[in-house]
Write a protein that holds these residues in place. Structure first.
Motif: not given
Length: 158
Positions: A89-94, A119-121, A126-128, A148-149
């Motif tokens: 869904x979306x990368x999440x900021x750490x 870091x994003x997790x 949009x990703x594989x 947007x991701x």
């Protein structure tokens, strides 16, 4: 930077300092939910379990749907600990800055205290599937960068 501003305003509104971004170690621990497989769903991640580009499944897994956009939170089942959308869904900021992992075994490590990118997790729509693994990390992303991701998940200390 927008995430930190949101957190600051939320903490101010609630008269606390308990809300924050998770560390990278906390994020992975929450994502895994006591599993040891690449995904908290097992060795494969289905597009019925997460929002990612299903044209590019994890090695040995089946193709799936490519929604080509974010979708509503909690559109899929939660992990074993009740957390939704840890994959895709979306990368999440750490809160951690990008850096090398410690060379020895550590418990709940903090990342570097300074750096050029956070870091994003979790991967995104949009990703594989590879980018959605529990252990996958995207680093060297400046904190002012918007996409947007990208999104965020809060942690609340008790």
């Amino acid at each position: 930077n927008d995430c930190q501003e949101f957190i600051q305003k939320l903490n101010q509104k609630e008269g606390t300092n308990k809300y924050r971004l998770p560390t990278e170690a906390e994020w992975e621990y929450a994502c895994r939910a006591a599993t040891t497989t690449p995904f908290n769903t097992g060795n494969c991640l289905s597009t019925t379990d997460a929002n990612y580009d299903g044209n590019y499944p994890y090695t040995g897994c089946s193709k799936g749907q490519d929604r080509q956009k974010t979708i509503f939170v909690a559109s899929f089942s939660p992990n074993a600990w009740g957390l939704y959308d840890m994959h895709g869904n979306v990368f999440e900021w750490c809160s951690d800055w990008n850096g090398d992992y410690p060379s020895s075994a550590v418990m709940d490590p903090d990342g570097p205290s300074i750096g050029t990118g956070r870091i994003l997790r979790g991967g995104s729509w949009f990703n594989h599937a590879q980018a959605c693994r529990c252990a996958s990390r995207l680093g060297i992303v400046p904190p002012g960068y918007e996409n947007q991701s990208f999104g965020f998940r809060l942690v609340r200390d008790f």
